[in-house]
Design a protein around this motif. Structure first.
Motif, PDB file in Angstrom:
ATOM      1  N   GLN A  92      -1.519  -3.146  33.829  1.00  0.00           N
ATOM      2  CA  GLN A  92      -1.398  -3.276  32.382  1.00  0.00           C
ATOM      3  C   GLN A  92      -2.680  -3.894  31.817  1.00  0.00           C
ATOM      4  N   LEU A  93      -3.094  -3.367  30.657  1.00  0.00           N
ATOM      5  CA  LEU A  93      -4.267  -3.885  29.967  1.00  0.00           C
ATOM      6  C   LEU A  93      -3.844  -4.243  28.550  1.00  0.00           C
ATOM      7  N   PHE A  94      -4.074  -5.513  28.162  1.00  0.00           N
ATOM      8  CA  PHE A  94      -3.733  -5.992  26.826  1.00  0.00           C
ATOM      9  C   PHE A  94      -5.035  -6.197  26.049  1.00  0.00           C
ATOM     10  N   ILE A  95      -5.254  -5.377  24.999  1.00  0.00           N
ATOM     11  CA  ILE A  95      -6.449  -5.510  24.167  1.00  0.00           C
ATOM     12  C   ILE A  95      -6.061  -6.254  22.894  1.00  0.00           C
ATOM     13  N   LEU A  96      -6.686  -7.414  22.643  1.00  0.00           N
ATOM     14  CA  LEU A  96      -6.369  -8.261  21.497  1.00  0.00           C
ATOM     15  C   LEU A  96      -7.274  -7.888  20.336  1.00  0.00           C
ATOM     16  N   LEU A  97      -6.661  -7.489  19.215  1.00  0.00           N
ATOM     17  CA  LEU A  97      -7.403  -7.005  18.061  1.00  0.00           C
ATOM     18  C   LEU A  97      -6.980  -7.731  16.799  1.00  0.00           C
ATOM     19  N   GLU A  98      -7.776  -7.565  15.765  1.00  0.00           N
ATOM     20  CA  GLU A  98      -7.433  -8.110  14.455  1.00  0.00           C
ATOM     21  C   GLU A  98      -6.150  -7.459  13.947  1.00  0.00           C
ATOM     22  N   TYR A  99      -5.244  -8.258  13.394  1.00  0.00           N
ATOM     23  CA  TYR A  99      -3.995  -7.732  12.859  1.00  0.00           C
ATOM     24  C   TYR A  99      -4.182  -7.349  11.395  1.00  0.00           C
ATOM     25  N   CYS A 100      -3.863  -6.109  11.068  1.00  0.00           N
ATOM     26  CA  CYS A 100      -3.975  -5.610   9.696  1.00  0.00           C
ATOM     27  C   CYS A 100      -2.570  -5.484   9.115  1.00  0.00           C
ATOM     28  N   SER A 101      -2.202  -6.440   8.291  1.00  0.00           N
ATOM     29  CA  SER A 101      -0.808  -6.587   7.866  1.00  0.00           C
ATOM     30  C   SER A 101      -0.332  -5.483   6.936  1.00  0.00           C
ATOM     31  N   GLN A 102      -1.245  -4.782   6.263  1.00  0.00           N
ATOM     32  CA  GLN A 102      -0.828  -3.765   5.302  1.00  0.00           C
ATOM     33  C   GLN A 102      -0.641  -2.383   5.933  1.00  0.00           C
ATOM     34  N   GLY A 103      -0.805  -2.309   7.243  1.00  0.00           N
ATOM     35  CA  GLY A 103      -0.615  -1.027   7.913  1.00  0.00           C
ATOM     36  C   GLY A 103      -1.794  -0.094   7.729  1.00  0.00           C
ATOM     37  N   SER A 104      -1.544   1.209   7.901  1.00  0.00           N
ATOM     38  CA  SER A 104      -2.609   2.206   7.798  1.00  0.00           C
ATOM     39  C   SER A 104      -2.536   2.932   6.465  1.00  0.00           C
ATOM     40  N   LEU A 105      -3.600   3.668   6.153  1.00  0.00           N
ATOM     41  CA  LEU A 105      -3.591   4.493   4.942  1.00  0.00           C
ATOM     42  C   LEU A 105      -2.520   5.576   5.037  1.00  0.00           C
ATOM     43  N   ARG A 106      -2.187   5.980   6.251  1.00  0.00           N
ATOM     44  CA  ARG A 106      -1.105   6.962   6.423  1.00  0.00           C
ATOM     45  C   ARG A 106       0.219   6.365   5.966  1.00  0.00           C
ATOM     46  N   ASP A 107       0.447   5.087   6.310  1.00  0.00           N
ATOM     47  CA  ASP A 107       1.658   4.418   5.835  1.00  0.00           C
ATOM     48  C   ASP A 107       1.652   4.317   4.312  1.00  0.00           C
ATOM     49  N   LEU A 108       0.457   4.101   3.753  1.00  0.00           N
ATOM     50  CA  LEU A 108       0.349   3.935   2.306  1.00  0.00           C
ATOM     51  C   LEU A 108       0.726   5.211   1.562  1.00  0.00           C
ATOM     52  N   ILE A 109       0.228   6.356   2.018  1.00  0.00           N
ATOM     53  CA  ILE A 109       0.493   7.601   1.294  1.00  0.00           C
ATOM     54  C   ILE A 109       1.923   8.075   1.508  1.00  0.00           C
ATOM     55  N   LYS A 110       2.584   7.553   2.531  1.00  0.00           N
ATOM     56  CA  LYS A 110       4.002   7.894   2.713  1.00  0.00           C
ATOM     57  C   LYS A 110       4.862   7.270   1.611  1.00  0.00           C
ATOM     58  N   ARG A 111       4.388   6.135   1.061  1.00  0.00           N
ATOM     59  CA  ARG A 111       5.168   5.452   0.019  1.00  0.00           C
ATOM     60  C   ARG A 111       5.051   6.155  -1.330  1.00  0.00           C
TER      61      ARG A 111
END
Length: 868
Positions: A92-111
């Protein structure tokens, strides 16, 4: 494999920064082809991060994923997702990244729809990120709305660098998402920085219309349209926007603008402030708390005026409480002490509501104080009624629960999530064997794992994989049946987890613990098994001792889940391994696999795609396991699958490492055809097997090629090939081997290579004796090496040893006489004093004698013939 940790200074943990249990995984925020992304919280700093969890089986795969890390750790830009480090554990490999709380632009256009003004803001930031990437010599190769994330401040962050590459690495591989892919990448001409510009144009269309270009076409048609057709932007878009898209969708990559040039495009330069923008409140003005709903009733005179009165009412458990008034008017310490007192008394009516309000509006400050002041112990006083509260608000405090004594009561828990969290926390505290023995006593653990696996919980997956590697954890029949009942048809990852776990269970070698307790537990064992004698040594038993029976219907369940050759390689490998292991648990499984037919078809597809496979080493490991099973399946053949088995054998013959196994499968197919009275004939190029009114063609050229190839396991190969050549249908094959122009050279080379192996030399001599004998029987005197197959076949029955053989037999005999000469044997040559080698050499030499000398019969006085 030991745990390997590499984190940035901001993420380092003072105590023991070598384990992932310092991060609490929350909900899944994204899934992709390379792994699952979770929102996680650093338990000590309380900061949120995104953790990308990647499963891998081999070091080669790990190296591929480390390329993504090497790219990320050197990228520093406002519009590039930040990299915090990685943690490598076993597989298993765990890559720690910045958390983007607003999601993706794909999530945005779904709304809902996004207008051009808002789209420009996102595209401008994306171009800044691309400009930086391209200046660093990096091609993203998968720009789309789903890979453009938004942080809490709505800043765009480019993410998912799994298929990215550097410009100087010649990005010639086919990577990315088809509808966003540039024509040059689609045609295999290679990617460049302007390939990202095409993908950006497709992303603009996706944001403004909800879908990328040509979304209504299937994959093949969409690919054709991208390469050959022109995309016409919707007329609802502004003229400058359509110009921007036409610039991005230039078919010629040399005419496409760079990211820097697009930043100056007129569409992005237009500024049009919305009418209501000037009336927008400042972000600093937070009026949210002023409009929190408060339940005010004329019958509750003290609700608003006196919060302490409400706290007293809460302490006395008198009716409902008003959390807003209590938290607004009372000290957090007083509230926490009041809640602890209520928990000790078992009066939990309002406790859930108080914690829910605290979590939503106070960021859990009261909850943290509750734990510090000993609230966990108070909750455990009435575990039955407090279990729901623990499972909702205190999952992060499993270690404190263990310290407060929850372990003896774990078998009474009904909440599956809480059970698994405690099991996982205990794993981090004690050694592996102690943890496994404790888990084996939890009767509710199987139910918890099955329930959470169905919910897609990663903790359940991790726990099952750990237990499957433990010798002391028994594989109970009820547990297996629960796992088999899970819905796997549309969940490849869950199938992979189950296949891998079952393989681990079945492949355990050390059976000491489970065998000694098998008569006391509900283990999967033979119905009439007897206890193992106390003085029996375990290593004298087969690998699968004590696990000889699988649940009824296991093979049927497994075969229903047969993947395709295009499925995930990890899923394929573990499916093949499980078929192999299951067939060794129960002999009837072999017959079921043959009758199903899907396994042979799967292996045939895998061998067809082998030459085009980008991960040949991994596929070769997979096919090696499959080959062993196919050899066993070929001994259980039925007529409907004879053709498929022959096809699989011929395809294995094309891969040098698998020639021996392919030869053995073909041998079994011939034996089966002979047993079933299938007609076997020959024509000028093929051996033909007649099976149910159809002919199965086996090219002699394919069999001839195996002998003259570089076979690494010659000792095993030559014994199988000798048996094959001894069969009646292969008489012409023997003749063609001897007639080949490289026959003498190959013979000499093999004796030189294996001069130190007596067994291989003897086996090869037996092979030479066989094929030279058949050659002497089949070859007419007047023919040379250019003899045609038609002549050989027509003369095979009529021509016998009455005529002289070819000079090739004398050449072989002369070489064999000199190979073991006694005067000065070759260095390392063995067999000089071997009686069997001398006899075989003698037998070969007399094959070339035109009229063999017949010893006269010696008769004694009584008229009986005396032996020579």
């Amino acid at each position: 494999m030991a745990t390997r940790v590499n984190v940035t200074p901001a993420q380092k943990i003072p105590s023991a920064s070598s384990n992932t249990h310092h991060y609490a995984l929350k909900q899944v925020v994204g899934k992709g082809a390379y792994g699952i992304v979770y929102r996680a919280i650093n338990r000590q700093t309380r900061k949120q991060v995104a953790i990308k969890v990647i499963e891998y089986d081999e070091e080669e795969e790990l190296n591929e994923h480390m390329l993504e890390i090497d790219l990320l750790k050197n990228l520093k830009h406002e519009n590039i997702v930040k990299y915090h480090g990685f943690i490598q554990k076993s597989h298993q490999l765990f890559i720690l990244l910045e958390y983007c709380s607003q999601g993706s632009l794909r999530d945005l256009i779904k709304r809902g729809p996004v207008d051009e003004q808002e789209c420009k803001i996102y595209i401008r930031q994306t171009l800044h990120g691309l400009k930086y990437l391209h200046e660093q010599g990096v091609i993203h190769r998968d720009i789309k709305a789903a890979n453009l994330l938004l942080d809490a401040e709505n800043v765009v962050k480019l993410a998912d660098f799994g298929v990215s590459t550097r410009v100087n690495n010649l990005a010639m591989t086919y990577a990315g998402s088809p509808n966003w892919m540039a024509p040059e990448v689609m045609m295999g001409e290679g990617a460049s920085t302007v390939s990202d510009i095409w993908s950006l144009g497709a992303t603009v269309v996706e944001i403004l219309t909800g879908n990328p270009p040509f979304h209504n076409l299937v994959n093949e048609a969409a690919c054709y349209a991208i390469v050959h057709d022109a995309y016409i932007p919707p007329k609802t878009l502004s003229s400058s926007c359509r110009k921007f898209l036409r610039a991005c969708f230039q078919k010629s990559m040399f005419k496409r603008p760079s990211a820097e040039e697009l930043l100056n495009h007129e569409w992005l330069s237009e500024t049009k402030q919305p009418i209501l923008e000037k009336f927008k409140e400042s972000a600093a003005d937070d009026w949210g708390r002023d409009f929190i709903e408060v339940e005010v009733s004329p019958f509750k005179e003290h609700d608003v005026n006196n919060g302490k009165q409400n706290l007293i009412r809460l302490s006395n458990s008198c009716g409902q409480c008003n959390p807003h008034i209590i938290y607004s008017e009372c000290n957090f310490t007083d509230i926490a002490l009041c809640l602890i007192d209520l928990c000790r008394r078992g009066q939990l009516n309002n406790v859930h509501e108080m914690f829910a309000y605290d979590l939503q509006y106070n960021s859990g400050r009261c909850r943290g104080l509750f734990v510090t002041l000993g609230g966990i112990s108070a909750l455990l006083c009435h575990l039955g009624t407090a279990e729901k509260i623990l499972s909702i608000f205190f999952l992060e405090d499993a270690t404190d629960m263990i310290k407060c004594g929850i372990l003896p009561h774990c078998k009474l828990l009904t909440n599956s999530k809480l059970t698994l969290v405690i099991v996982s926390a205990y794993y981090d505290i004690v050694d592996f064997e102690s943890w496994c023995r404790w888990c084996s006593g939890l009767t509710n653990l199987g139910n918890a794992i099955a329930a959470e696996l169905e919910n897609g919980d990663s903790l359940a997956e991790e726990t099952l994989l750990r237990l499957s590697e433990a010798v002391s954890f028994p594989l109970e029949k009820d547990f297996v049946m629960k796992l088999m009942a899970l819905p796997l048809e549309k969940c490849p990852r869950l199938s992979y987890i189950l296949f891998k776990s079952f393989n681990n269970f079945l492949e355990k070698k050390d059976m000491t613990s489970s065998l000694s307790d098998s008569h006391d537990s509900n283990l999967l064992s033979t119905p009439h098994s007897t206890p193992m004698p106390s003085n029996t040594r375990v290593h004298n038993f087969p690998s699968f001792t004590g696990r000889t029976i699988l649940p009824e219907g296991f093979a049927e369940w497994l075969l229903k889940l047969t993947p395709t050759a295009s499925s995930d390689p990890h899923l394929l490998k573990n499916f093949i391994e499980l078929c192999y292991n299951a067939s060794h648990m129960n002999n009837t499984v072999l017959g079921e696999i043959v009758e199903h037919g899907g396994f042979f078809k799967l292996i045939r597809e895998l061998t067809e795609h082998f030459e085009r496979d980008s991960k040949k080493r991994y596929t070769k490991t997979m096919l090696s396991i499959a080959l062993n099973l196919c050899v066993e399946l070929s001994q259980e053949l039925t007529k409907p699958f004879l053709s498929c088995a022959v096809d699989v054998a011929l395809r294995f013959l094309e891969i040098p490492e698998f020639i021996t196994g392919g030869t053995e499968i073909l041998l079994h197919c011939f034996l089966f055809a002979t047993h079933e009275n299938c007609g076997i004939t020959e024509d000028s190029s093929d051996i033909l097997i007649r099976c149910d009114q159809t002919y199965i063609h086996i090219p002699r050229k394919a069999l001839l090629r195996t002998f003259y190839s570089e076979e690494p396991k010659f000792g095993n190969y030559i014994t199988k090939f000798t048996k094959l050549c001894s069969l009646p249908p292969c008489g012409t094959l023997a003749t063609e081997i001897v007639s080949h122009p490289l026959f003498m050279e190959k013979t000499k080379t093999l004796f030189a290579v294996y001069r130190s192996s007596l067994i291989i030399q003897i086996d090869f001599l037996k092979f030479l004796k066989l094929i030279l004998t058949r050659y002497a029987e089949y070859a007419p005197r007047s023919t040379k090496k250019e003899i045609s197959s038609e002549v050989l076949i027509s003369s095979a029955i009529l021509q016998r040893k009455s005529e002289s053989c070819s000079d090739i037999i004398f050449s072989v005999a002369d070489f064999l006489r000199s190979n073991w000469h006694t005067e000065g044997p070759l260095q390392g040559q063995v067999g000089t004093d071997s009686v069997l080698i001398r006899q075989l050499c003698h037998d070969i030499s007399i094959l070339g004698i035109e009229k063999p000398v017949i010893n006269p019969k010696r008769i004694d006085k009584s008229g009986f013939v005396m032996p020579a």
